[in-house]
Design a protein around this motif. Structure first.
Motif, PDB file in Angstrom:
ATOM      1  N   THR A 133       0.847  -1.188   0.000  1.00 26.46           N
ATOM      2  CA  THR A 133       0.000   0.000   0.000  1.00 26.46           C
ATOM      3  C   THR A 133       0.885   1.241   0.000  1.00 26.46           C
ATOM      4  O   THR A 133       1.657   1.468   0.920  1.00 26.46           O
ATOM      5  CB  THR A 133      -0.924   0.028   1.236  1.00 26.46           C
ATOM      6  N   LEU A 134       0.766   2.019  -1.067  1.00 24.29           N
ATOM      7  CA  LEU A 134       1.592   3.214  -1.202  1.00 24.29           C
ATOM      8  C   LEU A 134       0.954   4.388  -0.467  1.00 24.29           C
ATOM      9  O   LEU A 134       1.614   5.099   0.294  1.00 24.29           O
ATOM     10  CB  LEU A 134       1.762   3.547  -2.690  1.00 24.29           C
ATOM     11  N   LEU A 135      -0.355   4.580  -0.697  1.00 23.10           N
ATOM     12  CA  LEU A 135      -1.099   5.688  -0.082  1.00 23.10           C
ATOM     13  C   LEU A 135      -2.322   5.142   0.624  1.00 23.10           C
ATOM     14  O   LEU A 135      -3.052   4.313   0.063  1.00 23.10           O
ATOM     15  CB  LEU A 135      -1.532   6.683  -1.169  1.00 23.10           C
ATOM     16  N   GLU A 136      -2.543   5.625   1.852  1.00 22.47           N
ATOM     17  CA  GLU A 136      -3.763   5.263   2.576  1.00 22.47           C
ATOM     18  C   GLU A 136      -4.369   6.520   3.182  1.00 22.47           C
ATOM     19  O   GLU A 136      -3.722   7.215   3.976  1.00 22.47           O
ATOM     20  CB  GLU A 136      -3.484   4.236   3.667  1.00 22.47           C
ATOM     21  N   ILE A 137      -5.585   6.807   2.784  1.00 17.44           N
ATOM     22  CA  ILE A 137      -6.364   7.904   3.357  1.00 17.44           C
ATOM     23  C   ILE A 137      -7.396   7.282   4.282  1.00 17.44           C
ATOM     24  O   ILE A 137      -8.190   6.437   3.859  1.00 17.44           O
ATOM     25  CB  ILE A 137      -7.060   8.719   2.245  1.00 17.44           C
ATOM     26  N   SER A 138      -7.374   7.665   5.556  1.00 18.35           N
ATOM     27  CA  SER A 138      -8.217   7.016   6.560  1.00 18.35           C
ATOM     28  C   SER A 138      -9.135   8.026   7.232  1.00 18.35           C
ATOM     29  O   SER A 138      -8.671   8.917   7.968  1.00 18.35           O
ATOM     30  CB  SER A 138      -7.355   6.320   7.621  1.00 18.35           C
ATOM     31  N   GLU A 154       0.903   0.129  -4.725  1.00 17.94           N
ATOM     32  CA  GLU A 154       2.027   0.408  -5.601  1.00 17.94           C
ATOM     33  C   GLU A 154       1.801  -0.236  -6.974  1.00 17.94           C
ATOM     34  O   GLU A 154       1.419  -1.397  -7.073  1.00 17.94           O
ATOM     35  CB  GLU A 154       3.322  -0.120  -4.985  1.00 17.94           C
ATOM     36  N   GLY A 155       2.014   0.552  -8.034  1.00 17.93           N
ATOM     37  CA  GLY A 155       1.887   0.050  -9.398  1.00 17.93           C
ATOM     38  C   GLY A 155       0.515   0.200 -10.002  1.00 17.93           C
ATOM     39  O   GLY A 155       0.324  -0.107 -11.187  1.00 17.93           O
ATOM     40  N   GLU A 156      -0.453   0.685  -9.249  1.00 17.26           N
ATOM     41  CA  GLU A 156      -1.817   0.809  -9.756  1.00 17.26           C
ATOM     42  C   GLU A 156      -2.053   2.133 -10.484  1.00 17.26           C
ATOM     43  O   GLU A 156      -1.339   3.117 -10.291  1.00 17.26           O
ATOM     44  CB  GLU A 156      -2.820   0.757  -8.592  1.00 17.26           C
ATOM     45  N   VAL A 157      -3.129   2.130 -11.292  1.00 16.77           N
ATOM     46  CA  VAL A 157      -3.827   3.352 -11.669  1.00 16.77           C
ATOM     47  C   VAL A 157      -5.167   3.307 -10.943  1.00 16.77           C
ATOM     48  O   VAL A 157      -5.968   2.384 -11.159  1.00 16.77           O
ATOM     49  CB  VAL A 157      -4.076   3.451 -13.185  1.00 16.77           C
ATOM     50  N   VAL A 158      -5.383   4.260 -10.059  1.00 17.93           N
ATOM     51  CA  VAL A 158      -6.652   4.372  -9.333  1.00 17.93           C
ATOM     52  C   VAL A 158      -7.307   5.677  -9.748  1.00 17.93           C
ATOM     53  O   VAL A 158      -6.654   6.722  -9.796  1.00 17.93           O
ATOM     54  CB  VAL A 158      -6.429   4.349  -7.808  1.00 17.93           C
ATOM     55  N   THR A 159      -8.600   5.603 -10.080  1.00 19.27           N
ATOM     56  CA  THR A 159      -9.284   6.810 -10.524  1.00 19.27           C
ATOM     57  C   THR A 159     -10.426   7.179  -9.588  1.00 19.27           C
ATOM     58  O   THR A 159     -11.056   6.303  -8.980  1.00 19.27           O
ATOM     59  CB  THR A 159      -9.810   6.644 -11.968  1.00 19.27           C
ATOM     60  N   LEU A 160     -10.660   8.473  -9.449  1.00 18.60           N
ATOM     61  CA  LEU A 160     -11.801   9.013  -8.709  1.00 18.60           C
ATOM     62  C   LEU A 160     -12.790   9.585  -9.716  1.00 18.60           C
ATOM     63  O   LEU A 160     -12.417  10.430 -10.545  1.00 18.60           O
ATOM     64  CB  LEU A 160     -11.370  10.128  -7.755  1.00 18.60           C
ATOM     65  N   ALA A 215      10.029  15.286 -11.413  1.00 20.42           N
ATOM     66  CA  ALA A 215      10.228  15.104  -9.967  1.00 20.42           C
ATOM     67  C   ALA A 215      10.477  13.632  -9.614  1.00 20.42           C
ATOM     68  O   ALA A 215      10.731  13.311  -8.460  1.00 20.42           O
ATOM     69  CB  ALA A 215       9.010  15.621  -9.195  1.00 20.42           C
ATOM     70  N   ARG A 216      10.404  12.740 -10.626  1.00 21.36           N
ATOM     71  CA  ARG A 216      10.502  11.292 -10.447  1.00 21.36           C
ATOM     72  C   ARG A 216       9.569  10.840  -9.318  1.00 21.36           C
ATOM     73  O   ARG A 216      10.001  10.290  -8.293  1.00 21.36           O
ATOM     74  CB  ARG A 216      11.941  10.869 -10.194  1.00 21.36           C
ATOM     75  N   PRO A 217       8.254  11.031  -9.494  1.00 17.52           N
ATOM     76  CA  PRO A 217       7.313  10.729  -8.410  1.00 17.52           C
ATOM     77  C   PRO A 217       7.145   9.234  -8.182  1.00 17.52           C
ATOM     78  O   PRO A 217       7.198   8.429  -9.111  1.00 17.52           O
ATOM     79  CB  PRO A 217       6.006  11.354  -8.910  1.00 17.52           C
ATOM     80  N   ARG A 218       6.936   8.882  -6.920  1.00 16.17           N
ATOM     81  CA  ARG A 218       6.470   7.530  -6.573  1.00 16.17           C
ATOM     82  C   ARG A 218       4.965   7.457  -6.797  1.00 16.17           C
ATOM     83  O   ARG A 218       4.445   6.409  -7.156  1.00 16.17           O
ATOM     84  CB  ARG A 218       6.782   7.236  -5.099  1.00 16.17           C
ATOM     85  N   LEU A 219       4.281   8.594  -6.563  1.00 14.90           N
ATOM     86  CA  LEU A 219       2.835   8.684  -6.782  1.00 14.90           C
ATOM     87  C   LEU A 219       2.565   9.945  -7.596  1.00 14.90           C
ATOM     88  O   LEU A 219       2.881  11.053  -7.161  1.00 14.90           O
ATOM     89  CB  LEU A 219       2.088   8.745  -5.449  1.00 14.90           C
TER      90      LEU A 219
END
Length: 237
Positions: free
Chosen positions: A2-7, A28-34, A153-157
């Motif tokens: 899990t790269l990002l978790e909003i709780s 990590e490695g996903e494309v997640v869309t809102l 910026a070579r982002p991780r996310l």
């Protein structure tokens, strides 16, 4: 991982609650869309993740570390970078200067040179126009520049807020094809997009946002095939 978790995150504009107990994850490695209507809280979510808006309650973790109160510039250093709604390039700067701004926090010159090559490989038009002033470019070209600047910026996310907004159809197809390529090269993507058809067809997972709350979640394919989603967001029944 899990790269990002909003709780359970809530965010207010004054007395107005823009996000209400929002929870989501990005692996990590996903494309997640809102996906959501105008005013649903999509851009607020992105600005909260990037640190431009303070959290009223709840927490945000990135790579297992709590970043809820971390400054926006330090989130960039950690690997969170946003290509904002409306592109927000520096109109008086050249293409090269705009790209330079994307890597201003970095000192790894060899890796920066590699990333210039990557950006110019993804966007050959930017290489052709390195000395052109950004404000004189077309909307599609400016979107390429905004994406390229974020990649420097070579982002991780990578946070992408409405990358197809205002673009001609041929540019929309190209931008989404490049987003897929960026992801395949190893960059995790959180995408906000009004073009639900394109967004869901490219996403591993998706969340439906309504009035600051998550109302549905599933794979991109599941939501793309759902009749109620088609009716609400794709213009077909």
């Amino acid at each position: 991982m899990t790269l990002l978790e909003i709780s359970d995150v809530s965010v207010h504009y004054g007395r107005i609650r823009a996000l209400s107990g929002l929870s989501l994850t990005v692996e990590e490695g996903e494309v997640v869309t809102l996906i959501g209507a105008n005013g649903a809280g999509k851009t607020t979510t992105m600005r909260t993740v990037s640190g431009l808006l303070p959290v009223t309650s709840g927490s945000i973790t990135f790579e297992g570390d709590d970043i809820t109160r971390l400054r926006a510039d330090l989130r960039v250093v950690r690997g969170i970078c946003q290509s904002p709604e409306g592109r927000a390039i520096f109109p008086g700067m050249t293409v090269q200067e705009n790209l330079d701004m994307g890597c201003y926090t970095r000192k790894d010159r060899a890796a920066i040179a590699e990333d210039y090559e990557r950006v110019f490989s993804l966007f050959p038009r930017l290489e052709e126009r390195r000395t052109q002033v950004g404000g004189t470019m077309s909307g599609g070209e400016q979107q390429m520049l905004a994406l390229g600047r974020a990649l420097m910026a070579r982002p991780r996310l990578l946070l992408l807020d409405e990358p197809s907004m205002g673009l001609a159809p041929q540019f929309i197809q190209q931008i989404f094809r490049i987003i897929t390529e960026i992801n395949e090269q190893g960059t995790t993507v959180l995408l906000v997009e009004q073009n639900a058809q394109q967004a869901l067809s490219r996403a591993h997972r998706a969340y439906i946002l309504d009035a600051g709350e998550i109302t549905r979640t599933g794979t991109g394919a599941e939501l793309l095939a759902d009749p109620s989603i088609k009716d609400a967001y794709l213009g077909v029944g």
